[in-house]
Structures are given as structure tokens and as C-alpha cells.
Design an enzyme around this catalytic site. Sequence first.
Site, PDB file in Angstrom:
ATOM      1  N   SER A  97      22.661  69.419  32.704  1.00  7.90           N
ATOM      2  CA  SER A  97      23.697  68.630  33.356  1.00  7.90           C
ATOM      3  C   SER A  97      24.590  69.514  34.242  1.00  7.90           C
ATOM      4  CB  SER A  97      24.491  67.862  32.295  1.00  7.90           C
ATOM      5  OG  SER A  97      25.299  66.872  32.870  1.00  7.90           O
ATOM      6  N   ASP A 229      18.034  58.359  32.469  1.00  8.92           N
ATOM      7  CA  ASP A 229      19.281  59.121  32.500  1.00  8.92           C
ATOM      8  C   ASP A 229      20.351  58.265  33.174  1.00  8.92           C
ATOM      9  OD1 ASP A 229      21.390  60.955  33.101  1.00  8.92           O
ATOM     10  OD2 ASP A 229      19.959  62.607  33.012  1.00  8.92           O
ATOM     11  N   HIS A 258      20.011  61.072  29.083  1.00 11.08           N
ATOM     12  CA  HIS A 258      20.642  62.281  29.599  1.00 11.08           C
ATOM     13  C   HIS A 258      20.681  63.367  28.526  1.00 11.08           C
ATOM     14  CE1 HIS A 258      23.055  64.674  32.274  1.00 11.08           C
ATOM     15  NE2 HIS A 258      24.026  64.765  31.387  1.00 11.08           N
TER      16      HIS A 258
END
Length: 278
Positions: A97, A229, A258
Site C-alpha cells: 500500500s 482491492d 487490500h
Amino acid sequence: MSKVTTKDGVEIFYKDWGPKAAQPIMFHHGWPLCSDDWDAQMLYFLEKGYRVVAHDRRGHGRSTQVGEGHDMDHYAADAAAVVEHLDLRNTVHVGHSTGGGEATHYVARHGQPQGRVAKLVIIGAVPPIMVKTAANPGGLPIEVFDDLRRQLAANRAQFYRHLPAGPFYSFNRPGAKVSEPVINNWWRQGMIGGAKAHYDGIKAFSETDFTEDLKIITVPTFVMHGDDDQIVPIADSALLSSKLLQNATLKVYEKFPHGMCTTHADIINPDILAFIKG
């Protein structure tokens, strides 16, 4: 606790486990978490004989809750401070991320020029750029990120319950197997960090343009992304990054969320290992 002090006086907490002569793997965590989010990966690769390193980003976890420097240039420089303090070489950098953006910026601006990097892995990562602009029409509107800032400022504790209980792990999907301990651990990590760092970090992860970083990275790069995601939509991230990178391998994971490093560590870890060994 092990810490390194940056040039601007910030103490960065880090973990360094395993044989010092082994190939290092350095992990870069997501927003607003800390190095604890890599537990499942660090223990796995430690058992495989690697040296595993992870740090808490400035303002996050056990690092100094400083009010300044919450941008990708400082994040990458802080990572470099840890790398250079430990003299890590032939290192595999793994970022999730926001940490995927940090790792990308680090490799492009520090690690690759210094000859310290072997490979790069970015998972559910924010590059090339998240926010919608004239040059990035498929991005998310700035209002999305303004709303994140609004919720954080209004009630951070509630906000940090809502994200993991809902879209972060796709626990909001019909039939999802919800894990309260996973939600609680996300909340714990978030709440030990500083509100100012987290607030400013939203701009850092959403508005930083990593296009030029991606273009100059030559080391083999594994781009991993779940097609469910809900935090970093795949169409405007992994699918674009893999085209900008010179030496990329893209793998799309069907229905993965995610937070797939936690929910699907049993699949993610062996795939990273295969890439490292390949």
C-alpha cells in the site's frame, strides 16, 4: 528498542531478525499501521533462513511522533537511514500500500543508485498516483481523500474501527469470514501512531506521483494486487505500474482484498519466496 536517528533528528524504530550474513528482506508497511503488520511475513522468511528487517514510518508505531516530514521524500530517506545504518546489501524490498510507494521511491532514489537492491515487491501499492488529475483521469476524486481526513479528525478511534471492519480486508463482502482479532490488531497499530502523521500521510499516499520512479527502476519487480482491492483500485495502480516498470512481473489475485498479506498469507508468502528465488 532498536532505533536509528535521521538527519533531521527523528528516531526510527526498526526490527532486525535473523542471520546477519543472510540475504536481507526489508518490509515497508501501509498507512496508518506499523512494522507489526508484517508479522506473518517476517516469521515465515525468518524460518526460511533470511534476515528480515522492518521499520515504523516516522510518526507511526514506535518511531518519533514528529509533526513534520510526512511526505515520500522523507519516508524514503528514513528507510535509507535504516538500510545504511545496518549496511544492508543485495536486499529485497517489500512494500504494501503506502509502503509500496515508499519502497518504490526508496529504490529509485536511494537503493538502486547505491547498488544495494536485488529485487522489489509491491503489494496493493499506491503507485503510479491515486488521485484523479488531468494526467490521471482514472484516479479517485480528491473528495475521497478529503473525506478520509474529515473522518480521522472527527473521531480517529471510530474511523480506525470502520476501515478494517469494512473495506480494508473486504469484510464487508457478502459471506466474508470476519476476524475480530485482525480488526483489533489493525486498530491497535493505528492508534499507537500519531494523528498528525496519519493526517498528513493521506496527502503523501494519494497525491505523490511515482511515474518517474517506476520508469527508472531496473531491478526485477513483482507487482501483486487483489482484484477486489477496495482501498487501492487495481485499474489505476498495479495495471499501470507494471507497464511503466522495465522489469515487472504482474500477478492479479482473484477476489483478494487490500489486506491480503494478512488474510491470505498462506498464498502471498510462497509467491514472494518463489519470486526471490527465481
